[in-house]
Design a protein around this motif. Structure first.
Motif, PDB file in Angstrom:
ATOM      1  N   THR A  37       4.374  66.744  44.402  1.00  0.00           N
ATOM      2  CA  THR A  37       5.670  66.088  44.613  1.00  0.00           C
ATOM      3  C   THR A  37       5.767  64.815  43.782  1.00  0.00           C
ATOM      4  O   THR A  37       6.801  64.539  43.158  1.00  0.00           O
ATOM      5  CB  THR A  37       5.870  65.776  46.107  1.00  0.00           C
ATOM      6  N   THR A  38       4.694  64.048  43.730  1.00  0.00           N
ATOM      7  CA  THR A  38       4.668  62.826  42.925  1.00  0.00           C
ATOM      8  C   THR A  38       4.783  63.163  41.435  1.00  0.00           C
ATOM      9  O   THR A  38       5.544  62.520  40.707  1.00  0.00           O
ATOM     10  CB  THR A  38       3.370  62.032  43.193  1.00  0.00           C
ATOM     11  N   LEU A  39       4.036  64.170  40.984  1.00  0.00           N
ATOM     12  CA  LEU A  39       4.094  64.570  39.576  1.00  0.00           C
ATOM     13  C   LEU A  39       5.488  65.058  39.197  1.00  0.00           C
ATOM     14  O   LEU A  39       5.952  64.812  38.083  1.00  0.00           O
ATOM     15  CB  LEU A  39       3.041  65.645  39.291  1.00  0.00           C
ATOM     16  N   ASP A  40       6.141  65.730  40.119  1.00  0.00           N
ATOM     17  CA  ASP A  40       7.503  66.216  39.876  1.00  0.00           C
ATOM     18  C   ASP A  40       8.457  65.061  39.587  1.00  0.00           C
ATOM     19  O   ASP A  40       9.398  65.196  38.803  1.00  0.00           O
ATOM     20  CB  ASP A  40       7.991  67.030  41.082  1.00  0.00           C
ATOM     21  N   LYS A  41       8.213  63.915  40.197  1.00  0.00           N
ATOM     22  CA  LYS A  41       9.061  62.743  39.991  1.00  0.00           C
ATOM     23  C   LYS A  41       8.740  62.022  38.679  1.00  0.00           C
ATOM     24  O   LYS A  41       9.578  61.290  38.164  1.00  0.00           O
ATOM     25  CB  LYS A  41       8.897  61.765  41.155  1.00  0.00           C
ATOM     26  N   ARG A  42       7.539  62.230  38.163  1.00  0.00           N
ATOM     27  CA  ARG A  42       7.094  61.475  36.983  1.00  0.00           C
ATOM     28  C   ARG A  42       7.136  62.258  35.678  1.00  0.00           C
ATOM     29  O   ARG A  42       7.032  61.669  34.603  1.00  0.00           O
ATOM     30  CB  ARG A  42       5.684  60.959  37.218  1.00  0.00           C
TER      31      ARG A  42
END
Length: 153
Positions: free
Chosen positions: A72-77
């Motif tokens: 989820t964090t990687l999806d935002k970055r």
């Protein structure tokens, strides 16, 4: 090969796995690469995230809920890039021509189509050029100078 911080760089699943495996000797380099590339906000093949979750689940190097949170964090970055039927056909051709695993070829095709000139991977042949995409093993000492030219050290 063109180099420099403006060159689009993607990474393979193994880099992401090592970034989340603190006991591994490749952890620091992998974590630095993921952090630096996430700051650039470049492309990331969805296949990398799929494989990361599958390996986290199968090998239990990271609890599945923590792996999902990381995704989820990687999806935002990153700009998550997907593949369609045309990319699958291209990956099939690449896998056959270069004796690659189909899923590795899928990552290569998606990275290349996203504009990447370099794919960081420990698993593929270091120095290979696959349809214009340069494969670079970020953990090989001989590649430190190239990583520095990509602003990844």
């Amino acid at each position: 090969m063109k180099s420099g911080p403006d060159l689009t760089v993607c990474f393979d699943t193994n880099v992401l796995i090592y970034a989340f495996t603190p006991g591994d000797p490749r952890h620091d380099m992998a974590a630095s690469i993921v952090t630096q590339l996430s700051a650039r906000g470049g492309p990331l093949p969805l296949q990398v995230l799929r494989e990361f979750l599958a390996v986290a689940h199968r090998k239990r190097f990271l609890p599945l809920d923590a792996a999902c949170e990381a995704v989820t964090t990687l999806d935002k970055r990153f700009e998550i890039r997907t593949a369609g039927v045309a990319e699958m056909a291209s990956a099939s051709r690449m896998a056959s021509e270069h004796q690659l695993n189909f899923y590795d070829a899928m990552i290569c095709i998606v990275a290349r189509d996203a504009g990447a000139g370099v794919l960081l991977s420990e698993d593929m042949t270091d120095g290979a050029v696959l349809d214009g995409l340069h494969i670079l093993n970020p953990f090989a000492g001989s590649n430190r100078k190239m990583l520095a030219s990509l602003s990844l050290t």
